[in-house]
Design a protein around this motif. Structure first.
Motif, PDB file in Angstrom:
ATOM      1  N   GLU A   1     -27.827  19.972 -17.859  1.00 33.61           N
ATOM      2  CA  GLU A   1     -28.831  21.017 -18.055  1.00 33.61           C
ATOM      3  C   GLU A   1     -30.238  20.462 -17.819  1.00 33.61           C
ATOM      4  O   GLU A   1     -31.072  21.111 -17.189  1.00 33.61           O
ATOM      5  N   ASP A   2     -30.487  19.240 -18.287  1.00 29.49           N
ATOM      6  CA  ASP A   2     -31.787  18.605 -18.098  1.00 29.49           C
ATOM      7  C   ASP A   2     -32.060  18.364 -16.614  1.00 29.49           C
ATOM      8  O   ASP A   2     -33.144  18.681 -16.113  1.00 29.49           O
ATOM      9  N   LEU A   3     -31.072  17.820 -15.909  1.00 31.53           N
ATOM     10  CA  LEU A   3     -31.255  17.548 -14.479  1.00 31.53           C
ATOM     11  C   LEU A   3     -31.430  18.839 -13.676  1.00 31.53           C
ATOM     12  O   LEU A   3     -32.255  18.894 -12.754  1.00 31.53           O
ATOM     13  N   GLY A   4     -30.676  19.863 -14.032  1.00 35.87           N
ATOM     14  CA  GLY A   4     -30.837  21.162 -13.377  1.00 35.87           C
ATOM     15  C   GLY A   4     -32.216  21.734 -13.611  1.00 35.87           C
ATOM     16  O   GLY A   4     -32.834  22.313 -12.707  1.00 35.87           O
ATOM     17  N   GLY A   5     -32.709  21.551 -14.833  1.00 36.36           N
ATOM     18  CA  GLY A   5     -34.055  22.019 -15.163  1.00 36.36           C
ATOM     19  C   GLY A   5     -35.120  21.292 -14.364  1.00 36.36           C
ATOM     20  O   GLY A   5     -36.089  21.897 -13.893  1.00 36.36           O
ATOM     21  N   LYS A   6     -34.932  19.983 -14.200  1.00 36.05           N
ATOM     22  CA  LYS A   6     -35.895  19.209 -13.409  1.00 36.05           C
ATOM     23  C   LYS A   6     -35.883  19.674 -11.956  1.00 36.05           C
ATOM     24  O   LYS A   6     -36.938  19.783 -11.323  1.00 36.05           O
TER      25      LYS A   6
ATOM     26  N   SER B   1     -42.364  31.186 -11.800  1.00 35.78           N
ATOM     27  CA  SER B   1     -41.268  31.617 -12.662  1.00 35.78           C
ATOM     28  C   SER B   1     -40.141  30.584 -12.663  1.00 35.78           C
ATOM     29  O   SER B   1     -39.604  30.238 -13.721  1.00 35.78           O
ATOM     30  N   MET B   2     -39.782  30.089 -11.492  1.00 37.36           N
ATOM     31  CA  MET B   2     -38.726  29.090 -11.404  1.00 37.36           C
ATOM     32  C   MET B   2     -39.164  27.788 -12.066  1.00 37.36           C
ATOM     33  O   MET B   2     -38.384  27.129 -12.749  1.00 37.36           O
ATOM     34  N   GLU B   3     -40.415  27.422 -11.889  1.00 39.56           N
ATOM     35  CA  GLU B   3     -40.956  26.217 -12.509  1.00 39.56           C
ATOM     36  C   GLU B   3     -40.875  26.324 -14.033  1.00 39.56           C
ATOM     37  O   GLU B   3     -40.430  25.397 -14.714  1.00 39.56           O
TER      38      GLU B   3
ATOM     39  N   LYS C   1     -38.624  24.135 -16.805  1.00 31.02           N
ATOM     40  CA  LYS C   1     -39.179  23.490 -17.997  1.00 31.02           C
ATOM     41  C   LYS C   1     -38.458  23.965 -19.249  1.00 31.02           C
ATOM     42  O   LYS C   1     -38.202  23.180 -20.171  1.00 31.02           O
ATOM     43  N   GLY C   2     -38.107  25.234 -19.291  1.00 30.38           N
ATOM     44  CA  GLY C   2     -37.361  25.773 -20.426  1.00 30.38           C
ATOM     45  C   GLY C   2     -35.974  25.159 -20.537  1.00 30.38           C
ATOM     46  O   GLY C   2     -35.522  24.846 -21.647  1.00 30.38           O
TER      47      GLY C   2
ATOM     48  N   SER D   1     -34.600  23.018 -23.708  1.00 30.64           N
ATOM     49  CA  SER D   1     -33.354  23.386 -24.368  1.00 30.64           C
ATOM     50  C   SER D   1     -32.409  22.186 -24.466  1.00 30.64           C
ATOM     51  O   SER D   1     -31.814  21.934 -25.515  1.00 30.64           O
ATOM     52  N   ALA D   2     -32.282  21.450 -23.379  1.00 29.73           N
ATOM     53  CA  ALA D   2     -31.413  20.273 -23.371  1.00 29.73           C
ATOM     54  C   ALA D   2     -31.917  19.228 -24.356  1.00 29.73           C
ATOM     55  O   ALA D   2     -31.131  18.606 -25.076  1.00 29.73           O
ATOM     56  N   SER D   3     -33.222  19.063 -24.410  1.00 30.63           N
ATOM     57  CA  SER D   3     -33.815  18.093 -25.329  1.00 30.63           C
ATOM     58  C   SER D   3     -33.551  18.476 -26.784  1.00 30.63           C
ATOM     59  O   SER D   3     -33.224  17.628 -27.623  1.00 30.63           O
ATOM     60  N   MET D   4     -33.678  19.768 -27.076  1.00 32.67           N
ATOM     61  CA  MET D   4     -33.436  20.236 -28.435  1.00 32.67           C
ATOM     62  C   MET D   4     -31.969  20.026 -28.824  1.00 32.67           C
ATOM     63  O   MET D   4     -31.663  19.588 -29.926  1.00 32.67           O
TER      64      MET D   4
END
Length: 64
Positions: free
Chosen positions: A12-17, A30-32, A36-37, A41-44
């Motif tokens: 999820e983190d890598l996909g977010g990056k 919006s995609m950016e 970041k969201g 989420s992955a961090s939480m």
């Protein structure tokens, strides 16, 4: 923390990056923001899993 959870959170983190960088490159705010969201989420989720691990360690310490 279970291996499945670690892998899921990392994915999820890598996909977010990837989303964040793609959004920056294309000017899609919006995609950016979505990227970041996803990272937040992955961090939480990682933080919650670390608390669970610590609680388990404390519980195990009392068993000894």
């Amino acid at each position: 923390m279970g291996l499945d959870d670690k892998l899921s959170n990392k994915a999820e983190d890598l996909g977010g990056k990837a989303k964040e960088h793609t959004g920056k490159a294309t000017g899609d705010e919006s995609m950016e923001a979505e990227g970041k969201g996803d990272q937040a989420s992955a961090s939480m989720k990682d933080g919650v899993e670390k608390v669970k691990d610590a609680a388990g360690d404390v519980k195990d310490a009392f068993k000894k």
